[in-house]
Design an enzyme around this catalytic site. Sequence first.
Site, PDB file in Angstrom:
ATOM      1  N   GLU A 110     122.802 -67.262  -4.066  1.00  0.00           N
ATOM      2  CA  GLU A 110     122.430 -66.697  -5.373  1.00  0.00           C
ATOM      3  C   GLU A 110     123.693 -66.630  -6.240  1.00  0.00           C
ATOM      4  O   GLU A 110     124.736 -66.194  -5.778  1.00  0.00           O
ATOM      5  CB  GLU A 110     121.824 -65.295  -5.174  1.00  0.00           C
ATOM      6  CG  GLU A 110     121.591 -64.517  -6.445  1.00  0.00           C
ATOM      7  CD  GLU A 110     120.607 -65.179  -7.410  1.00  0.00           C
ATOM      8  OE1 GLU A 110     119.447 -65.419  -7.035  1.00  0.00           O
ATOM      9  OE2 GLU A 110     121.019 -65.460  -8.566  1.00  0.00           O
ATOM     10  N   THR A 146     114.425 -62.470 -11.603  1.00  0.00           N
ATOM     11  CA  THR A 146     113.937 -62.087 -12.931  1.00  0.00           C
ATOM     12  C   THR A 146     113.166 -60.776 -12.878  1.00  0.00           C
ATOM     13  O   THR A 146     113.369 -59.894 -13.701  1.00  0.00           O
ATOM     14  CB  THR A 146     113.022 -63.203 -13.483  1.00  0.00           C
ATOM     15  OG1 THR A 146     113.783 -64.403 -13.560  1.00  0.00           O
ATOM     16  CG2 THR A 146     112.500 -62.855 -14.868  1.00  0.00           C
ATOM     17  N   CYS A 147     112.281 -60.617 -11.915  1.00  0.00           N
ATOM     18  CA  CYS A 147     111.412 -59.432 -11.883  1.00  0.00           C
ATOM     19  C   CYS A 147     112.225 -58.141 -11.890  1.00  0.00           C
ATOM     20  O   CYS A 147     111.989 -57.249 -12.683  1.00  0.00           O
ATOM     21  CB  CYS A 147     110.504 -59.488 -10.650  1.00  0.00           C
ATOM     22  SG  CYS A 147     109.545 -57.983 -10.439  1.00  0.00           S
ATOM     23  N   CYS A 161     109.871 -57.812 -14.995  1.00  0.00           N
ATOM     24  CA  CYS A 161     108.846 -56.782 -14.779  1.00  0.00           C
ATOM     25  C   CYS A 161     109.383 -55.352 -14.732  1.00  0.00           C
ATOM     26  O   CYS A 161     108.837 -54.458 -15.380  1.00  0.00           O
ATOM     27  CB  CYS A 161     108.123 -57.027 -13.456  1.00  0.00           C
ATOM     28  SG  CYS A 161     107.873 -58.747 -13.056  1.00  0.00           S
ATOM     29  N   LYS A 186     111.212 -54.126 -17.981  1.00  0.00           N
ATOM     30  CA  LYS A 186     110.154 -54.138 -19.017  1.00  0.00           C
ATOM     31  C   LYS A 186     109.255 -52.918 -18.881  1.00  0.00           C
ATOM     32  O   LYS A 186     109.004 -52.207 -19.835  1.00  0.00           O
ATOM     33  CB  LYS A 186     109.366 -55.447 -18.900  1.00  0.00           C
ATOM     34  CG  LYS A 186     108.217 -55.656 -19.860  1.00  0.00           C
ATOM     35  CD  LYS A 186     106.902 -55.073 -19.425  1.00  0.00           C
ATOM     36  CE  LYS A 186     106.415 -55.419 -18.054  1.00  0.00           C
ATOM     37  NZ  LYS A 186     105.976 -56.790 -17.862  1.00  0.00           N
ATOM     38  N   TYR A 198     102.445 -63.117 -22.882  1.00  0.00           N
ATOM     39  CA  TYR A 198     102.739 -61.857 -22.200  1.00  0.00           C
ATOM     40  C   TYR A 198     103.971 -61.153 -22.786  1.00  0.00           C
ATOM     41  O   TYR A 198     103.937 -59.982 -23.128  1.00  0.00           O
ATOM     42  CB  TYR A 198     103.095 -62.138 -20.734  1.00  0.00           C
ATOM     43  CG  TYR A 198     101.997 -62.398 -19.765  1.00  0.00           C
ATOM     44  CD1 TYR A 198     101.477 -61.365 -18.995  1.00  0.00           C
ATOM     45  CD2 TYR A 198     101.511 -63.678 -19.551  1.00  0.00           C
ATOM     46  CE1 TYR A 198     100.506 -61.600 -18.043  1.00  0.00           C
ATOM     47  CE2 TYR A 198     100.532 -63.926 -18.595  1.00  0.00           C
ATOM     48  CZ  TYR A 198     100.030 -62.881 -17.841  1.00  0.00           C
ATOM     49  OH  TYR A 198      99.076 -63.109 -16.895  1.00  0.00           O
ATOM     50  N   ILE A 199     105.075 -61.900 -22.830  1.00  0.00           N
ATOM     51  CA  ILE A 199     106.351 -61.268 -23.181  1.00  0.00           C
ATOM     52  C   ILE A 199     106.341 -60.804 -24.636  1.00  0.00           C
ATOM     53  O   ILE A 199     106.735 -59.675 -24.947  1.00  0.00           O
ATOM     54  CB  ILE A 199     107.524 -62.241 -22.899  1.00  0.00           C
ATOM     55  CG1 ILE A 199     107.629 -62.488 -21.386  1.00  0.00           C
ATOM     56  CG2 ILE A 199     108.838 -61.695 -23.446  1.00  0.00           C
ATOM     57  CD1 ILE A 199     108.734 -63.458 -20.967  1.00  0.00           C
ATOM     58  N   GLU A 222     104.082 -57.679 -25.048  1.00  0.00           N
ATOM     59  CA  GLU A 222     104.632 -56.468 -24.433  1.00  0.00           C
ATOM     60  C   GLU A 222     105.818 -55.931 -25.231  1.00  0.00           C
ATOM     61  O   GLU A 222     105.928 -54.729 -25.483  1.00  0.00           O
ATOM     62  CB  GLU A 222     105.054 -56.767 -22.988  1.00  0.00           C
ATOM     63  CG  GLU A 222     103.844 -57.034 -22.091  1.00  0.00           C
ATOM     64  CD  GLU A 222     104.187 -57.388 -20.659  1.00  0.00           C
ATOM     65  OE1 GLU A 222     103.304 -57.253 -19.797  1.00  0.00           O
ATOM     66  OE2 GLU A 222     105.334 -57.821 -20.383  1.00  0.00           O
ATOM     67  N   HIS A 230      83.472 -38.987 -12.161  1.00  0.00           N
ATOM     68  CA  HIS A 230      83.308 -38.448 -13.505  1.00  0.00           C
ATOM     69  C   HIS A 230      84.218 -37.259 -13.739  1.00  0.00           C
ATOM     70  O   HIS A 230      84.368 -36.441 -12.835  1.00  0.00           O
ATOM     71  CB  HIS A 230      81.840 -38.032 -13.682  1.00  0.00           C
ATOM     72  CG  HIS A 230      81.522 -37.577 -15.055  1.00  0.00           C
ATOM     73  ND1 HIS A 230      81.465 -38.441 -16.127  1.00  0.00           N
ATOM     74  CD2 HIS A 230      81.266 -36.330 -15.547  1.00  0.00           C
ATOM     75  CE1 HIS A 230      81.169 -37.744 -17.215  1.00  0.00           C
ATOM     76  NE2 HIS A 230      81.051 -36.475 -16.888  1.00  0.00           N
ATOM     77  N   GLU A 261      84.662 -45.135 -14.574  1.00  0.00           N
ATOM     78  CA  GLU A 261      83.250 -44.995 -14.179  1.00  0.00           C
ATOM     79  C   GLU A 261      82.357 -45.942 -14.971  1.00  0.00           C
ATOM     80  O   GLU A 261      81.283 -46.326 -14.517  1.00  0.00           O
ATOM     81  CB  GLU A 261      82.776 -43.551 -14.318  1.00  0.00           C
ATOM     82  CG  GLU A 261      82.655 -43.048 -15.738  1.00  0.00           C
ATOM     83  CD  GLU A 261      82.196 -41.591 -15.812  1.00  0.00           C
ATOM     84  OE1 GLU A 261      81.111 -41.283 -15.293  1.00  0.00           O
ATOM     85  OE2 GLU A 261      82.936 -40.761 -16.370  1.00  0.00           O
TER      86      GLU A 261
END
Length: 457
Positions: A35, A42-43, A48, A51, A179-180, A183, A437, A442
């Site tokens: 790495e 990224t997550c 994610c 964010k 998505y990005i 959000e 309820h 519901e």
Amino acid sequence: MSATDFDLIVIGAGSGGVRAARVAGGYGAKVAVIEDFRVGGTCVIRGCVPKKLYVLASRFRDEFEDARGFGWHVEKPTFDWATLVAAKEKEITRLSGLYEQTLAKNGVTLVRGRASLAGPDAAALPDGRSLRAPHILIATGGAPALAPSIPGIEHALSSNEIFDLPVLPERLAIIGSGYIAVEFACLFARLGVQTTLIYRADLPLRGFDDDLRKHLAGALGQAGVNLRAHVSPTRIDKSATGFQLSLDDGSSLDADVVLAATGRQPATQGMGLDKIGVAMRDNGAIIVDAQSRSSVASIYAVGDVTDRINLTPVAIREGHAFADRVFGKTPRIVDYENVASAVFSTPEIGSVGLSEAAAAEKFPGVDIYETAFRPMRATLSGRAERVYMKLVVNADNQKVVGAHIFGPEAGEMIQLVAIALQMGATKQDFDATMAVHPTMAEELVTMRTPDRRLRRA
Ligand code: NDP
């Protein structure tokens, strides 16, 4: 060059790579993960997790406002961006550390550097190190794709940079409505930023059920987001106060920050994959079979780099299945049916299965059940908020083939509905389920008659 032998080399320590590495390590395989950035992918580092933390931060604005209707007196709240950025940094550093610990606990060697492939069983690092293994897993994810290619697009930031802005901008222009884009539009608008969403379609979130898209557009407008549908930027120029975007309808727009949220592309560039014959699609995605194996037998790929379903849990499942199969002798194939997803707009979107339009194309008969209502909380808060739910049912066998929710906590709800769909639940199973309820959820079990019966002639 020194050569080190492993059973498995994983390139990329994101969600998919870390899962595969630690599970393979747990089976006793000798594993190296390479790495070149922070462990977590990224997550955890710039997707994610940060964010969602920012989304949660932004929602306090509504909480403070709504509390008044319930008898609370709230002094004018103020928000400090630097505090949020620092708190986020602390949390993702903690999570990244946990990922590293998990790897270490499973005996995985973490190698720092940017890897390329030196052969079907070898990875090379820029400093001359070389690692060999009979199995190589590519889990390098994706990177933002800045589009459209117009003069000045280099002034736009991607989601990678937006989390760490030194100051909160006054005016933000967002290109795209996936998505990005959605959000970030919701969250920055609630943090007090004048936010404009620029998109070429008629509604945001192409691909989602059209009724969800309409409700979302309404909510974005209510939150003060300036919606500019049917337009594309033609250039971005520096101005005295920030940037000026020229749009193809002849208008222009000023912003302090421009965010291009125009999709992501698989991160395969410069890895030397083509040289060893790994087949890729035009966008750089590695082509794999159901076992995540590429056209080169020793090389596998999981997650966004394969551009199948680009979601964290999918990458994790693919990485786990790979390790189970190759090192645990347990045959496992990932099931891509009924993958639920959430968009962390405010209110949220939760979606699983087919949209109304997709179901109508697939089945000769489709029944649509839908409901829209004001959530209980809005009665006292006075907020003009609606919840919308839709069930898409195959009329032939009464199976629920799609569920779509727009409302608070839709992400939480859809996770549970997804279990029912995965089990093949029929509309009658939903009807036979007793309601809880008073809840919003519901309504999912109390829609009695179809609102529309779609029949192919
Ligand atoms: P998306 O693919 O969701 O959306 C891309 C957006 O950019 C679309 O609105 C698209 O418009 C627009 N676009 C693309 N090219 C151009 C262009 N040349 N000119 C103008 N507009 C353009 O990508 P995102 O960047 O939002 O997200 C990337 C991925 O990250 C997603 O696929 C998703 O899998 C993942 N993600 C998931 C999240 C979650 O699960 N909650 C959250 C964030 C990201 P059009 O629709 O007209 O093509």
